[in-house]
Motif scaffolding. Structure first.
Motif, PDB file in Angstrom:
ATOM      1  N   GLY A   1      17.105  41.279 -74.554  1.00  0.00           N
ATOM      2  CA  GLY A   1      18.228  42.196 -74.374  1.00  0.00           C
ATOM      3  C   GLY A   1      19.723  41.469 -74.540  1.00  0.00           C
ATOM      4  O   GLY A   1      19.947  40.328 -73.990  1.00  0.00           O
TER       5      GLY A   1
ATOM      6  N   LEU B   1      21.634  42.979 -70.689  1.00  0.00           N
ATOM      7  CA  LEU B   1      21.120  43.126 -69.422  1.00  0.00           C
ATOM      8  C   LEU B   1      19.636  42.712 -69.676  1.00  0.00           C
ATOM      9  O   LEU B   1      18.688  43.389 -69.718  1.00  0.00           O
TER      10      LEU B   1
ATOM     11  N   GLU C   1      16.546  43.465 -67.429  1.00  0.00           N
ATOM     12  CA  GLU C   1      16.099  44.942 -67.270  1.00  0.00           C
ATOM     13  C   GLU C   1      15.263  45.030 -68.634  1.00  0.00           C
ATOM     14  O   GLU C   1      15.530  44.818 -69.656  1.00  0.00           O
TER      15      GLU C   1
ATOM     16  N   ARG D   1      19.403  46.327 -73.298  1.00  0.00           N
ATOM     17  CA  ARG D   1      18.215  45.619 -72.496  1.00  0.00           C
ATOM     18  C   ARG D   1      17.176  45.184 -73.214  1.00  0.00           C
ATOM     19  O   ARG D   1      16.976  45.400 -74.496  1.00  0.00           O
TER      20      ARG D   1
ATOM     21  N   LYS E   1      12.478  45.577 -62.215  1.00  0.00           N
ATOM     22  CA  LYS E   1      13.429  45.278 -63.249  1.00  0.00           C
ATOM     23  C   LYS E   1      13.059  46.281 -64.414  1.00  0.00           C
ATOM     24  O   LYS E   1      13.636  46.367 -65.422  1.00  0.00           O
TER      25      LYS E   1
ATOM     26  N   GLN F   1      12.728  49.221 -66.376  1.00  0.00           N
ATOM     27  CA  GLN F   1      13.337  50.562 -66.322  1.00  0.00           C
ATOM     28  C   GLN F   1      12.734  51.722 -66.808  1.00  0.00           C
ATOM     29  O   GLN F   1      12.930  52.636 -66.263  1.00  0.00           O
TER      30      GLN F   1
ATOM     31  N   ALA G   1      17.074  51.596 -73.964  1.00  0.00           N
ATOM     32  CA  ALA G   1      17.678  50.374 -73.920  1.00  0.00           C
ATOM     33  C   ALA G   1      19.303  50.378 -73.732  1.00  0.00           C
ATOM     34  O   ALA G   1      19.677  49.570 -73.152  1.00  0.00           O
TER      35      ALA G   1
END
Length: 472
Positions: free
Chosen positions: A271, A274, A277, A320, A350, A352, A458
């Motif tokens: 990502g 992030l 994540e 992400r 983490k 998602q 994402a």
């Protein structure tokens, strides 16, 4: 399929209008992300390359029974594909699995008339004696009827459970019928049976029996268990209807192979904002040994790899990290999925959202998700972006897919892109699960759906999880 063709054509026309046409309907998503999602759909529909991945897997590797040499070859194949696509953090994460090997399989009615029957051993079935078992047969409509039989009433006999599976577009008939495959051998053994036969858990009328994993309970004698093709189950019923005692001879020489090695194969697109994540898209690499595993789950592998190819080709990485996971040993009890959840337990908070493609080659017809309340507007917006592909809101909660289950049990959010399963169980777990059953255009539509969803997940301005465990 006329409906699919119309919706696909409509989707292409709407895609040609570009991202701004969707922006007014999806204000909770960044307009640039929406524009990219429509571009992703256009690329996939024009030719995603997914079919080529399925062809390569089924030709270069073939069937991939958990723990087998072919399973190891599939790990090497997947690792090579990930490298060719330019992905990073590629890993082959090992675990162990109980091995099993199919052997000789024969069944026949011996009394009152002679008929050959098509049979396959259920996965992990124990073997018969070398000369086989010949015994009277007792028929039951359902697993519940078998379980209600008097104690000892099946001593020296073969139990036959004749539960038929219903054909439903979402595959719901499978859940209603499959219990006998897992619990039947134990139930029959408790009543004294020397073997179990079941009607195949499938919707076809061909002489291809459907295999699948079965279970044995500790402290209960393990008995041989097999599935008859649907036409052969019908023929057995006709002979039973003659009103005379019926005997069957059964030979199954399958055997346990002890503890073997298997693995999950992972790769990522890191990502841009992030990176810690994670959005997971998965499929399972293993298959049963009868066909070539093109639909179950070569098609899912193709969807995952084509999604990776498209996302990697974009001008910028997703916000992400997107993790692509090809799970091992799904068919024998989600062994790879359980291993993944344990090996990545520290980073599951983490994760998602997770989704899996494991229901054939498409098209995708429904979309739903199980996310925290703050993210539901994003899911609604994504649904609108998927709508031109002919995708409507799904009913009920989303599991994300079988291999996502161990993650969702720990609170990871899930998304379900429901594939059309109208004829999936005609081929599922049979020798007829081969490449010719995969339609490249329908597979491209599935890639358009999965890839655009993964991108938007994402890019979401809010996190999708964690989800309260009781909601799964």
């Amino acid at each position: 399929m006329k409906r699919f063709g119309f919706l696909l054509a409509t989707g292409v026309a709407l895609l040609a209008l570009g991202g701004p046409a969707f922006a007014a309907d999806a204000p909770v998503l960044p307009p640039a992300a929406v524009k990219t999602a429509t571009d992703i759909q256009g690329k996939a529909l024009a030719g995603s390359g997914a079919f080529g991945f399925v062809e390569s897997l089924t030709v270069r590797v073939g069937p991939r029974l958990a723990g087998s040499p072919a399973a190891k070859l599939s790990h090497q194949w997947a690792e090579a594909r990930f490298k060719e696509l330019g992905l990073t953090n590629i890993k082959v994460e090992p675990f162990t699995v109980d091995g099993w090997e199919r052997g000789l399989e024969m069944a026949s009615i011996t009394k009152p008339v002679a008929h050959h029957l098509h049979v396959n051993a259920l996965g992990h079935s124990v073997t018969t004696p070398p000369e086989g078992i010949e015994a009277p047969i007792v028929r039951f409509d359902t697993l519940e009827d078998l379980e209600a039989a008097p104690e000892g009433s099946l001593k020296g006999k073969i139990a036959f459970v004749d539960k038929k599976m219903s054909r439903l577009q979402d595959g719901g008939g499978y859940g209603e019928a499959v219990g006998v495959r897992g619990k039947g051998p134990e139930a029959a053994a408790r009543k004294g049976a020397v073997a179990l036969l079941i009607r195949s858990i499938g919707t076809d009328s061909h002489r291809f029996p459907h295999t699948g994993i079965t279970r044995y309970a500790e402290g209960v004698t393990a008995i041989p268990a097999g599935a008859l093709s649907n036409p052969d189950a019908d023929q057995l019923n006709r002979v039973l209807a003659l009103g005379q005692p019926v005997s069957i001879k059964l030979v199954l020489s399958s055997q346990a192979m002890g503890t073997l090695n298997d693995a999950n194969v992972l790769a990522e697109i890191k990502g841009r904002e992030l990176p810690d994540e994670i959005v997971v898209i998965g499929a399972h690499l293993d298959s049963w040994d009868l066909g070539t595993g093109a639909l179950d789950d070569g098609a899912g592998v193709g969807i995952v790899l084509a999604t990776a190819k498209i996302l990697k080709s974009l001008p910028q990485a997703p916000r992400r990290t997107v993790r692509f996971v090809l799970f091992g040993a799904e068919e024998v009890g989600l062994v790879g999925a359980e291993a993944y959840a344990k090996q990545h337990a520290a980073e599951l908070p983490k994760h998602q959202v997770g989704t899996e493609a494991d229901f054939g080659a498409g098209p995708v017809i429904t979309f739903n998700a199980n996310v925290r309340p703050e993210a539901k507007p994003v899911i609604t917006a994504i649904g609108k972006i998927l709508a031109p592909l002919g995708i409507v809101p799904g009913r009920g909660p989303s599991s994300g897919g079988p291999d996502i289950g161990p993650m969702t049990a720990e609170g990871v959010a899930s998304a379900g892109l429901g594939l059309d399963g109208t004829d999936y169980f005609d081929y599922h777990h049979t020798a007829d699960d081969t490449l010719d059953k995969v339609d490249p255009k329908k597979l491209d539509q599935a890639v358009a759906a999965y890839a655009s969803f993964v991108w938007l997940a994402a890019e979401s301005p809010v996190a999708f999880g964690p989800v309260d465990k009781k909601d799964h």
